[in-house]
Design an enzyme around this catalytic site. Structure first.
Site, PDB file in Angstrom:
ATOM      1  N   LYS A   1       0.834  -1.216   0.000  1.00 57.63           N
ATOM      2  CA  LYS A   1       0.000   0.000   0.000  1.00 57.63           C
ATOM      3  C   LYS A   1       0.866   1.262   0.000  1.00 57.63           C
ATOM      4  O   LYS A   1       0.629   2.195  -0.758  1.00 57.63           O
ATOM      5  CB  LYS A   1      -0.918   0.026   1.238  1.00 57.63           C
ATOM      6  CG  LYS A   1      -1.812  -1.191   1.366  1.00 57.63           C
ATOM      7  CD  LYS A   1      -2.710  -1.137   2.590  1.00 57.63           C
ATOM      8  CE  LYS A   1      -1.967  -1.218   3.913  1.00 57.63           C
ATOM      9  NZ  LYS A   1      -1.283  -2.505   4.170  1.00 57.63           N
TER      10      LYS A   1
ATOM     11  N   ARG B   1      -9.890   0.972   8.534  1.00 58.94           N
ATOM     12  CA  ARG B   1      -9.320  -0.311   8.931  1.00 58.94           C
ATOM     13  C   ARG B   1     -10.386  -1.250   9.476  1.00 58.94           C
ATOM     14  O   ARG B   1     -10.111  -2.386   9.781  1.00 58.94           O
ATOM     15  CB  ARG B   1      -8.358   0.035  10.058  1.00 58.94           C
ATOM     16  CG  ARG B   1      -7.173  -0.787  10.266  1.00 58.94           C
ATOM     17  CD  ARG B   1      -6.147  -0.605   9.210  1.00 58.94           C
ATOM     18  NE  ARG B   1      -4.888  -1.147   9.640  1.00 58.94           N
ATOM     19  CZ  ARG B   1      -3.716  -0.694   9.251  1.00 58.94           C
ATOM     20  NH1 ARG B   1      -3.639   0.316   8.427  1.00 58.94           N
ATOM     21  NH2 ARG B   1      -2.627  -1.263   9.649  1.00 58.94           N
TER      22      ARG B   1
ATOM     23  N   ARG C   1      11.851  -5.528   5.037  1.00 56.33           N
ATOM     24  CA  ARG C   1      11.597  -4.091   4.809  1.00 56.33           C
ATOM     25  C   ARG C   1      12.537  -3.224   5.653  1.00 56.33           C
ATOM     26  O   ARG C   1      12.801  -3.487   6.815  1.00 56.33           O
ATOM     27  CB  ARG C   1      10.162  -3.739   5.177  1.00 56.33           C
ATOM     28  CG  ARG C   1       9.930  -2.220   5.177  1.00 56.33           C
ATOM     29  CD  ARG C   1       8.499  -1.820   5.239  1.00 56.33           C
ATOM     30  NE  ARG C   1       7.770  -2.426   6.322  1.00 56.33           N
ATOM     31  CZ  ARG C   1       6.440  -2.427   6.405  1.00 56.33           C
ATOM     32  NH1 ARG C   1       5.716  -1.855   5.452  1.00 56.33           N
ATOM     33  NH2 ARG C   1       5.837  -2.993   7.419  1.00 56.33           N
TER      34      ARG C   1
ATOM     35  N   ARG D   1      11.140  -1.366  11.141  1.00 60.98           N
ATOM     36  CA  ARG D   1       9.998  -1.037  11.991  1.00 60.98           C
ATOM     37  C   ARG D   1       9.876  -2.025  13.145  1.00 60.98           C
ATOM     38  O   ARG D   1      10.084  -3.221  12.965  1.00 60.98           O
ATOM     39  CB  ARG D   1       8.711  -1.033  11.155  1.00 60.98           C
ATOM     40  CG  ARG D   1       8.451   0.302  10.502  1.00 60.98           C
ATOM     41  CD  ARG D   1       7.331   0.306   9.515  1.00 60.98           C
ATOM     42  NE  ARG D   1       6.112  -0.370   9.944  1.00 60.98           N
ATOM     43  CZ  ARG D   1       4.988  -0.398   9.224  1.00 60.98           C
ATOM     44  NH1 ARG D   1       4.943   0.218   8.054  1.00 60.98           N
ATOM     45  NH2 ARG D   1       3.934  -1.029   9.654  1.00 60.98           N
TER      46      ARG D   1
ATOM     47  N   ARG E   1      -0.764  -8.772  13.470  1.00 58.54           N
ATOM     48  CA  ARG E   1      -1.288  -7.818  12.467  1.00 58.54           C
ATOM     49  C   ARG E   1      -2.137  -8.546  11.427  1.00 58.54           C
ATOM     50  O   ARG E   1      -3.169  -8.045  11.008  1.00 58.54           O
ATOM     51  CB  ARG E   1      -0.126  -7.067  11.800  1.00 58.54           C
ATOM     52  CG  ARG E   1       0.495  -6.034  12.747  1.00 58.54           C
ATOM     53  CD  ARG E   1       1.898  -5.654  12.332  1.00 58.54           C
ATOM     54  NE  ARG E   1       1.965  -4.966  11.069  1.00 58.54           N
ATOM     55  CZ  ARG E   1       3.065  -4.902  10.307  1.00 58.54           C
ATOM     56  NH1 ARG E   1       4.185  -5.488  10.714  1.00 58.54           N
ATOM     57  NH2 ARG E   1       3.052  -4.248   9.177  1.00 58.54           N
TER      58      ARG E   1
END
Ligand code: AP5
Length: 223
Positions: free
Chosen positions: A13, A88, A124, A157, A168
């Site tokens: 996203k 969300r 990431r 992160r 998540r």
């Protein structure tokens, strides 16, 4: 136009939102980025959100809704904007209806398999200065782990660790997937395949947006 981009953690996203902003000029509004900034600045909101985010749960609806409501008042959002990570859940989707209602909108879900997602999240890295998103598996990290664009230090992160990633995904399946039915009922739901190189995914997304803009009579040749 209002573009709602949703999909599981790691579906791309943020990456695709940046490309949409560049080509079409719709600012990307990422609630995750806004919250991380608040945490970094240790604002009252950031202090409330930090623990929840580190556990992979959702920050309370009223806090996030306030952030979005404020942001979309800015002049750069007048022509439209892209929402990354908001809404969300159904309560947030209903609240978005009340904000800036009547605006043409499209909700695009990025669909992708689980194995790819986990691999992407674990590899990431993000520039702590300009926010550029990297994937260790596909990009070299240039100058000794610093951002190729601004030279800022890269970080991982806190919520990109296996335990939090699991939570998540659970939250996504339990709450965010319900948006599919909500936007299908409004006849604004589209889905794109999220696997393959970034440019390939972007051309699928652009095809959807171009068709939508053409229908709205907007100029396709933006940017
Ligand atoms: P948020 O920041 O929104 O996290 P998320 O939804 O879990 O999504 P991610 O940012 O992890 O992934 P992404 O889909 O943007 O993928 P990306 O482009 O980075 O939210 C974080 C937390 O904030 C939440 O858990 C919650 O606590 C809170 N929060 C946020 N919004 C909220 C709300 N509305 N209500 C309540 N709480 C909220 O890509 C991932 C990786 O893959 C990168 O390394 C990238 O380089 C790579 N990649 C992307 N595309 C490709 C490709 N095509 N090929 C190869 N690699 C790729």
């Amino acid at each position: 136009m209002r573009i709602i981009l949703f999909g599981p953690p790691g579906s791309g996203k943020g990456t695709q939102g940046d490309l949409v902003e560049k080509r079409y000029g719709f600012p990307k509004i990422s609630t995750g980025d806004l919250l991380r900034q608040a945490v970094q600045d240790q604002t009252p909101l950031g202090r409330k959100a930090e623990e929840i985010m580190n556990q992979g749960r959702l920050v309370s609806d009223d806090l996030v809704e306030e952030l979005v409501q404020e942001r979309i008042k800015s002049p750069d959002c007048r022509r439209g904007y892209l929402l990354d990570g908001f809404p969300r859940n159904l309560a947030q989707a209903q609240s978005l209806e009340r904000m800036n209602g009547g605006r043409a909108e499209i909700a695009v879900e990025i669909d992708i398999d689980m194995t790819t997602l986990v691999r992407r999240l674990e590899s990431r890295r993000v520039c702590s200065s300009c926010g550029t998103i990297y994937n260790l598996l596909v990009q070299s990290l240039g100058k000794k782990g610093r951002c190729d664009i601004c030279g800022g230090p890269l970080y991982q992160r806190k919520d990109d660790n296996p335990e939090v990633i699991k939570e998540r995904f659970r939250v996504y399946r339990e709450q965010t997937e319900k948006l599919r039915g909500f936007y299908k009922a409004k006849d604004v739901y589209r889905q794109i395949e999220g696997s393959g190189p970034v440019e390939e995914v972007f051309s699928r997304l652009s095809a959807v947006l171009d068709a939508e803009l053409a229908e709205l009579g907007e100029n396709k040749a933006l940017g």
